[in-house]
Design a protein around this motif. Structure first.
Motif, PDB file in Angstrom:
ATOM      1  N   ALA A   1       0.808  -1.542  -0.125  1.00 15.30           N
ATOM      2  CA  ALA A   1      -0.573  -0.225   0.105  1.00 15.30           C
ATOM      3  C   ALA A   1       1.220   0.987  -0.095  1.00 15.30           C
ATOM      4  O   ALA A   1       1.922   0.879   0.414  1.00 15.30           O
ATOM      5  CB  ALA A   1      -1.084  -0.015   1.159  1.00 15.30           C
ATOM      6  N   TRP A   2       0.365   2.073  -0.392  1.00 12.17           N
ATOM      7  CA  TRP A   2       1.613   4.029  -0.505  1.00 12.17           C
ATOM      8  C   TRP A   2       0.254   4.132   0.166  1.00 12.17           C
ATOM      9  O   TRP A   2      -0.893   4.772  -0.714  1.00 12.17           O
ATOM     10  CB  TRP A   2       1.088   4.106  -2.033  1.00 12.17           C
ATOM     11  N   VAL A   3       0.667   5.391   1.099  1.00  7.03           N
ATOM     12  CA  VAL A   3       0.321   6.111   1.867  1.00  7.03           C
ATOM     13  C   VAL A   3       1.286   6.933   2.190  1.00  7.03           C
ATOM     14  O   VAL A   3       2.709   7.081   2.034  1.00  7.03           O
ATOM     15  CB  VAL A   3       0.196   5.228   3.430  1.00  7.03           C
ATOM     16  N   THR A   4       0.706   8.117   2.810  1.00  4.39           N
ATOM     17  CA  THR A   4       1.533   9.508   3.407  1.00  4.39           C
ATOM     18  C   THR A   4       0.882   9.705   4.342  1.00  4.39           C
ATOM     19  O   THR A   4      -0.443   8.890   5.278  1.00  4.39           O
ATOM     20  CB  THR A   4       0.455  10.575   2.955  1.00  4.39           C
ATOM     21  N   GLY A   5       1.701  10.222   5.411  1.00  2.00           N
ATOM     22  CA  GLY A   5       1.620  10.685   6.954  1.00  2.00           C
ATOM     23  C   GLY A   5       2.635  10.478   7.473  1.00  2.00           C
ATOM     24  O   GLY A   5       3.650  11.191   6.973  1.00  2.00           O
ATOM     25  N   ALA A   6       2.747  10.970   8.926  1.00  2.00           N
ATOM     26  CA  ALA A   6       3.753  11.683   9.589  1.00  2.00           C
ATOM     27  C   ALA A   6       4.386  10.013  10.046  1.00  2.00           C
ATOM     28  O   ALA A   6       4.823   9.851  10.955  1.00  2.00           O
ATOM     29  CB  ALA A   6       3.270  11.824  11.086  1.00  2.00           C
ATOM     30  N   LEU A   7       5.462   9.887   8.710  1.00  2.00           N
ATOM     31  CA  LEU A   7       6.414   8.593   8.676  1.00  2.00           C
ATOM     32  C   LEU A   7       7.873   8.355   8.490  1.00  2.00           C
ATOM     33  O   LEU A   7       7.961  10.156   7.827  1.00  2.00           O
ATOM     34  CB  LEU A   7       5.753   7.327   7.795  1.00  2.00           C
ATOM     35  N   ARG A   8       8.470   7.804   8.659  1.00  2.00           N
ATOM     36  CA  ARG A   8       9.730   8.368   8.534  1.00  2.00           C
ATOM     37  C   ARG A   8      10.545   6.851   7.686  1.00  2.00           C
ATOM     38  O   ARG A   8       9.918   5.977   7.732  1.00  2.00           O
ATOM     39  CB  ARG A   8      10.613   8.303   9.834  1.00  2.00           C
ATOM     40  N   ALA A   9      11.330   7.196   6.543  1.00  2.00           N
ATOM     41  CA  ALA A   9      11.564   5.747   5.750  1.00  2.00           C
ATOM     42  C   ALA A   9      12.480   4.846   6.617  1.00  2.00           C
ATOM     43  O   ALA A   9      13.617   5.063   7.061  1.00  2.00           O
ATOM     44  CB  ALA A   9      12.627   6.398   3.732  1.00  2.00           C
ATOM     45  N   GLY A  10      12.230   3.577   6.827  1.00  2.00           N
ATOM     46  CA  GLY A  10      12.754   2.826   7.832  1.00  2.00           C
ATOM     47  C   GLY A  10      13.333   2.258   8.626  1.00  2.00           C
ATOM     48  O   GLY A  10      13.234   1.865   9.513  1.00  2.00           O
ATOM     49  N   GLU A  11      11.698   3.482   9.658  1.00  2.00           N
ATOM     50  CA  GLU A  11      11.403   2.655  11.036  1.00  2.00           C
ATOM     51  C   GLU A  11      10.121   1.289  10.217  1.00  2.00           C
ATOM     52  O   GLU A  11       9.606   1.532   9.369  1.00  2.00           O
ATOM     53  CB  GLU A  11      10.524   4.569  11.454  1.00  2.00           C
ATOM     54  N   PRO A  12      11.036   0.787  11.831  1.00  2.00           N
ATOM     55  CA  PRO A  12       9.997  -0.688  11.692  1.00  2.00           C
ATOM     56  C   PRO A  12       8.103  -0.553  12.120  1.00  2.00           C
ATOM     57  O   PRO A  12       7.634   0.788  12.744  1.00  2.00           O
ATOM     58  CB  PRO A  12      10.420  -1.055  12.893  1.00  2.00           C
ATOM     59  N   VAL A  13       7.295  -0.557  10.802  1.00  2.00           N
ATOM     60  CA  VAL A  13       5.556  -1.056  11.414  1.00  2.00           C
ATOM     61  C   VAL A  13       5.245  -2.328  11.444  1.00  2.00           C
ATOM     62  O   VAL A  13       6.052  -3.105  10.714  1.00  2.00           O
ATOM     63  CB  VAL A  13       5.067   0.044   9.658  1.00  2.00           C
ATOM     64  N   VAL A  14       4.398  -2.258  12.247  1.00  2.00           N
ATOM     65  CA  VAL A  14       3.623  -2.996  12.501  1.00  2.00           C
ATOM     66  C   VAL A  14       3.031  -3.835  11.681  1.00  2.00           C
ATOM     67  O   VAL A  14       1.908  -3.680  11.261  1.00  2.00           O
ATOM     68  CB  VAL A  14       2.939  -3.189  13.997  1.00  2.00           C
ATOM     69  N   VAL A  15       3.022  -5.346  11.359  1.00  2.00           N
ATOM     70  CA  VAL A  15       2.625  -5.807   9.864  1.00  2.00           C
ATOM     71  C   VAL A  15       2.188  -7.162  10.484  1.00  2.00           C
ATOM     72  O   VAL A  15       0.722  -7.454   9.641  1.00  2.00           O
ATOM     73  CB  VAL A  15       3.512  -6.198   8.562  1.00  2.00           C
ATOM     74  N   ARG A  16       2.016  -7.855  11.672  1.00  2.00           N
ATOM     75  CA  ARG A  16       1.470  -8.985  11.498  1.00  2.00           C
ATOM     76  C   ARG A  16       1.279  -8.975  13.867  1.00  2.00           C
ATOM     77  O   ARG A  16       2.100  -8.403  14.330  1.00  2.00           O
ATOM     78  CB  ARG A  16       2.412  -9.973  11.716  1.00  2.00           C
ATOM     79  N   GLY A  17       0.071  -8.462  13.726  1.00  2.00           N
ATOM     80  CA  GLY A  17      -1.044  -7.564  15.126  1.00  2.00           C
ATOM     81  C   GLY A  17      -1.033  -6.739  15.338  1.00  2.00           C
ATOM     82  O   GLY A  17      -1.587  -6.210  16.012  1.00  2.00           O
TER      83      GLY A  17
END
Length: 335
Positions: free
Chosen positions: A305-321
């Motif tokens: 998915a392509w999103v915009t928001g207060a994110l930073r490249a490389g930071e870990p995002v939860v993909v399960r749970g």
């Protein structure tokens, strides 16, 4: 039987109780942590694809009409030979520029109202109905601004190919949408005409690559021009040049795929995006705790998915749970 042991010093007993409480608290915190898996956020532009069914035509004769109502102005060139892409006329509708500026201002105010109502809703000050009403108003203002912007971008009438031009109306004449303005006669070289929505047309530009598919043949062409001819259906015409030696004949129907201009965005696994009410959110791992981030989903392809928001490249995002999390939830990241 020996008597139970008692503390003979107050300080060791207090220290022992404190250590016990600390260990019990750590154990409880460990049990409260939610097991999750993470993946890094990627900075990746989102490039929407426009798909259209188009027809091969021969450019030996075409009549270009007024895309909207207004006064015919510039360039006032004499009839005769013109090159491809030449500006033939411009339609100046009264008050359109002022309407575009007003619509942009109304859209900005609607966006501010949505941000304010979202904060108030989270604080329990306003109802969900109020927030939904603000969002509906913002969508309406956005659609109005896009429609006016499309009209503004559709003022120019350009030659889709080289040929001989003759004018049906004089410069300065007031015309309505659909009125024939110029006639262009070419040499009969085949080209492709497709109709796309005004929203898509605003994001296209000349020279963009176009993928062409016809039965068992496929090839790549180039977008020649956008929006120089009006259509009663409300769709905008785009013209595509054919690759050399393409086995296509006038009258045949083909399938086109055009990549629009890219938008800066972040790419995350599709499983990272969860819905909480009307909001799309992702959860980032911030020092072992979940950080809730509201995002806008621009589009999806496959498992991303392509999103915009207060994110930073490389930071870990939860993909399960992620569906079990809230802001500040302790995380137990699994490999």
């Amino acid at each position: 039987m020996s008597a139970p042991r008692t503390c003979t010093s107050r300080f060791p007993c207090v220290l022992g109780l404190a250590l016990t409480a600390l260990l019990l608290g750590a154990s409880a915190a460990a049990r409260a942590a939610v097991p999750v898996r993470t993946a890094p956020v990627e900075r990746s532009p989102w490039r929407p694809l426009v798909s259209a069914v188009a027809r091969v035509r021969s450019v030996n004769h075409v009549v270009l009409s007024a895309p909207l109502s207004g006064r015919v102005s510039e360039p006032g060139r004499p009839a005769g030979q013109v090159r491809a892409g030449a500006l033939l006329a411009r339609i100046m509708p009264p008050g359109l520029q002022a309407s575009v500026q007003a619509a942009r201002t109304q859209l900005r105010l609607a966006q501010i109202n949505v941000q304010r109502d979202r904060t108030l809703y989270r604080d329990g000050v306003v109802s969900l109905q109020t927030l939904q009403s603000s969002r509906a108003t913002e969508k309406q203002m956005r659609a109005q601004a896009q429609a006016l912007q499309g009209q503004l971008a559709n003022q120019a009438i350009r030659a889709p190919f080289a040929g001989i031009v003759s004018y049906a109306v004089p410069s300065g004449a007031v015309v309505s949408a659909g009125t024939p303005i110029v006639t262009l006669d070419g040499r009969g070289k085949p080209w492709i005409e497709a109709l796309v929505s005004p929203e898509s047309a605003m994001r296209l530009s000349a020279a963009q690559p176009v993928r062409i598919r016809f039965e068992h043949w496929s090839g790549s062409g180039r977008l020649h021009s956008v929006g120089h001819s009006a259509r009663q259906s409300g769709l905008v015409a785009v013209y595509v040049t054919l690759p050399p030696r393409a086995p296509l004949l006038p009258g045949e129907w083909v399938h086109l795929r055009i990549a629009e201009r890219s938008t800066p965005a972040f790419a995350v696994p599709l499983s990272a995006v969860v819905m909480q009410g009307a909001d799309a959110v992702v959860f980032c791992d911030q020092a072992g705790r979940a950080r809730r981030v509201s995002v806008t989903v621009l589009g999806t392809r496959g498992a991303r998915a392509w999103v915009t928001g207060a994110l930073r490249a490389g930071e870990p995002v939860v993909v399960r749970g992620a569906g079990r999390l809230d802001d500040g939830t302790p995380l137990a990241v699994k490999p």
